[in-house]
Motif scaffolding. Sequence first.
Motif, PDB file in Angstrom:
ATOM      1  N   ARG A 139       0.792  -1.093  -0.146  1.00 19.10           N
ATOM      2  CA  ARG A 139       0.057   0.107  -0.018  1.00 19.10           C
ATOM      3  C   ARG A 139       0.931   1.292  -0.038  1.00 19.10           C
ATOM      4  O   ARG A 139       1.941   1.381   0.475  1.00 19.10           O
ATOM      5  CB  ARG A 139      -0.975  -0.114   0.992  1.00 19.10           C
ATOM      6  CG  ARG A 139      -2.050  -0.839   1.202  1.00 19.10           C
ATOM      7  CD  ARG A 139      -3.099  -0.803   2.371  1.00 19.10           C
ATOM      8  NE  ARG A 139      -4.313  -1.638   2.117  1.00 19.10           N
ATOM      9  CZ  ARG A 139      -5.225  -1.824   2.890  1.00 19.10           C
ATOM     10  NH1 ARG A 139      -5.009  -1.426   4.087  1.00 19.10           N
ATOM     11  NH2 ARG A 139      -6.315  -2.464   2.445  1.00 19.10           N
ATOM     12  N   GLN A 140       0.324   2.417  -0.639  1.00 14.55           N
ATOM     13  CA  GLN A 140       0.957   3.492  -0.710  1.00 14.55           C
ATOM     14  C   GLN A 140       0.655   4.458   0.629  1.00 14.55           C
ATOM     15  O   GLN A 140       1.349   5.526   1.005  1.00 14.55           O
ATOM     16  CB  GLN A 140       0.366   4.513  -1.743  1.00 14.55           C
ATOM     17  CG  GLN A 140       0.626   3.628  -3.191  1.00 14.55           C
ATOM     18  CD  GLN A 140       1.919   3.544  -3.547  1.00 14.55           C
ATOM     19  OE1 GLN A 140       2.652   4.453  -3.543  1.00 14.55           O
ATOM     20  NE2 GLN A 140       2.470   2.397  -4.090  1.00 14.55           N
ATOM     21  N   THR A 141      -0.324   4.275   1.412  1.00  8.96           N
ATOM     22  CA  THR A 141      -0.508   4.620   2.483  1.00  8.96           C
ATOM     23  C   THR A 141      -0.936   3.661   3.815  1.00  8.96           C
ATOM     24  O   THR A 141      -1.006   2.396   3.572  1.00  8.96           O
ATOM     25  CB  THR A 141      -1.908   5.409   2.380  1.00  8.96           C
ATOM     26  OG1 THR A 141      -2.816   4.597   1.909  1.00  8.96           O
ATOM     27  CG2 THR A 141      -1.889   6.524   1.300  1.00  8.96           C
ATOM     28  N   LYS A 195      -0.390   9.455   4.736  1.00  4.89           N
ATOM     29  CA  LYS A 195       0.833   9.653   4.238  1.00  4.89           C
ATOM     30  C   LYS A 195       1.776  10.543   5.058  1.00  4.89           C
ATOM     31  O   LYS A 195       1.668  11.639   5.121  1.00  4.89           O
ATOM     32  CB  LYS A 195       1.218  10.154   2.859  1.00  4.89           C
ATOM     33  CG  LYS A 195       0.268   9.372   1.789  1.00  4.89           C
ATOM     34  CD  LYS A 195       0.530   9.921   0.529  1.00  4.89           C
ATOM     35  CE  LYS A 195       1.830   9.810  -0.270  1.00  4.89           C
ATOM     36  NZ  LYS A 195       1.904  10.131  -1.564  1.00  4.89           N
ATOM     37  N   ASP A 224      -2.585  13.710  -4.730  1.00  5.39           N
ATOM     38  CA  ASP A 224      -2.187  12.365  -4.695  1.00  5.39           C
ATOM     39  C   ASP A 224      -2.980  11.254  -5.450  1.00  5.39           C
ATOM     40  O   ASP A 224      -2.921  10.174  -5.371  1.00  5.39           O
ATOM     41  CB  ASP A 224      -2.520  11.643  -3.362  1.00  5.39           C
ATOM     42  CG  ASP A 224      -1.728  12.287  -2.115  1.00  5.39           C
ATOM     43  OD1 ASP A 224      -0.399  12.169  -2.435  1.00  5.39           O
ATOM     44  OD2 ASP A 224      -2.189  13.013  -1.301  1.00  5.39           O
ATOM     45  N   HIS A 225      -3.505  11.981  -6.559  1.00  6.90           N
ATOM     46  CA  HIS A 225      -4.124  11.091  -7.742  1.00  6.90           C
ATOM     47  C   HIS A 225      -3.173  10.246  -8.315  1.00  6.90           C
ATOM     48  O   HIS A 225      -2.107  10.373  -8.770  1.00  6.90           O
ATOM     49  CB  HIS A 225      -4.740  12.185  -8.700  1.00  6.90           C
ATOM     50  CG  HIS A 225      -6.501  12.687  -8.136  1.00  6.90           C
ATOM     51  ND1 HIS A 225      -7.179  13.436  -8.921  1.00  6.90           N
ATOM     52  CD2 HIS A 225      -6.986  12.428  -6.918  1.00  6.90           C
ATOM     53  CE1 HIS A 225      -8.014  13.634  -8.061  1.00  6.90           C
ATOM     54  NE2 HIS A 225      -8.168  13.021  -7.129  1.00  6.90           N
ATOM     55  N   HIS A 226      -4.098   9.070  -8.871  1.00  6.11           N
ATOM     56  CA  HIS A 226      -3.191   8.092  -9.901  1.00  6.11           C
ATOM     57  C   HIS A 226      -2.024   7.511  -9.259  1.00  6.11           C
ATOM     58  O   HIS A 226      -1.157   6.964  -9.680  1.00  6.11           O
ATOM     59  CB  HIS A 226      -2.534   8.938 -10.844  1.00  6.11           C
ATOM     60  CG  HIS A 226      -3.294   9.936 -11.733  1.00  6.11           C
ATOM     61  ND1 HIS A 226      -4.569   9.291 -12.348  1.00  6.11           N
ATOM     62  CD2 HIS A 226      -3.252  11.063 -11.898  1.00  6.11           C
ATOM     63  CE1 HIS A 226      -5.135  10.631 -12.998  1.00  6.11           C
ATOM     64  NE2 HIS A 226      -4.458  11.368 -12.868  1.00  6.11           N
ATOM     65  N   LEU A 227      -2.240   7.385  -7.758  1.00  9.68           N
ATOM     66  CA  LEU A 227      -1.262   6.497  -6.983  1.00  9.68           C
ATOM     67  C   LEU A 227      -1.750   5.317  -6.296  1.00  9.68           C
ATOM     68  O   LEU A 227      -1.250   4.684  -5.670  1.00  9.68           O
ATOM     69  CB  LEU A 227      -0.979   7.311  -5.834  1.00  9.68           C
ATOM     70  CG  LEU A 227       0.120   8.671  -5.998  1.00  9.68           C
ATOM     71  CD1 LEU A 227       0.473   9.447  -4.802  1.00  9.68           C
ATOM     72  CD2 LEU A 227       1.110   8.315  -6.893  1.00  9.68           C
ATOM     73  N   GLY A 228      -3.233   5.137  -6.893  1.00  9.38           N
ATOM     74  CA  GLY A 228      -3.803   3.869  -6.350  1.00  9.38           C
ATOM     75  C   GLY A 228      -4.359   4.030  -5.040  1.00  9.38           C
ATOM     76  O   GLY A 228      -4.885   2.943  -4.338  1.00  9.38           O
ATOM     77  N   ILE A 229      -4.634   5.032  -4.369  1.00  9.53           N
ATOM     78  CA  ILE A 229      -4.862   5.301  -3.123  1.00  9.53           C
ATOM     79  C   ILE A 229      -6.449   5.102  -2.915  1.00  9.53           C
ATOM     80  O   ILE A 229      -6.989   4.363  -2.042  1.00  9.53           O
ATOM     81  CB  ILE A 229      -4.638   6.691  -2.460  1.00  9.53           C
ATOM     82  CG1 ILE A 229      -3.080   7.053  -2.439  1.00  9.53           C
ATOM     83  CG2 ILE A 229      -5.351   7.120  -1.208  1.00  9.53           C
ATOM     84  CD1 ILE A 229      -2.710   8.368  -1.937  1.00  9.53           C
TER      85      ILE A 229
END
Length: 281
Positions: A139-141, A195, A224-229
């Motif tokens: 995960r990114q977050t 984040k 933070d768009h396009h990061l898969g959040i």
Amino acid sequence: MHPVPYDELAADELVESATLFDGHPPLSGHKLETMRGNQSRAGVWSDGAVLCVLAVAAYHKSGDHWAVEIAVAPANRDGRTEEASIRVGTDLVPDRAAHRLWAFRTDQIEAAERLGYREVRSVLRMAGSIPIQTSERTRQTEIGVMEPDDVPSIIALNNRAFADHPEQGAMTAASFTSLVGQPGFDPAGILVARKGERIAGFCITKREESENGEIFVIAVDPIDHHLGIGRELIEEGFDVLRDGGVLTVNLWVDEENEAAIGLYASLGLVEAFRTRELALS
């Protein structure tokens, strides 16, 4: 058709009969909430025997316009009554200010078009079964349940993410508190993605009747768009709903939001219903 004093029981019976006939409520949850909280203008009309029309007009600060929704009893749905219901419903708007009419039934849409209304927006309800298991990936977050101190950040993020949205872009502390205090909402179902020390997104889930649930609001900070959040938040929301006994889920999305529709489709959701927003041309 003539106006009659508002009767909550009769109005509820009209809404129930229309819902059973159409398979979908004639009025949105938002309109019902504002009507019962005396935050909108509502009117009812009779054909001489029973209630045949219920109309609600509510002001949307974010889009600076009024929105009108109309319920027509199934037994009274002819071209003349459909057009008359739109006229009296839109007359609820003060001074004929800027307004939009919402409709999903073909007869109602055609009646509106005869009166000069044209579609300006289409909103879909997507629905499906909750996956038995969400994807396993890094995960990114860090996603967790909302803390009380997160509320101001959630409101600010919401208003950035929905800056151009006609209904969602003007959240306040009062409207947030009112929303999450309604039946079906649980603090444990409000998730935030972090984040570091910053909130990058949030997701509000809702438990509906029986084994149904909803992803009520999902927002990601524009930076933070396009990061898969968004996917991470939805999958975590699915987990929360599943743990609460929910088997099927739905959410609402604008037809123009192709990226979001693609994401939801990849998670197994399909279009289940469509409603249209119309404006005078």
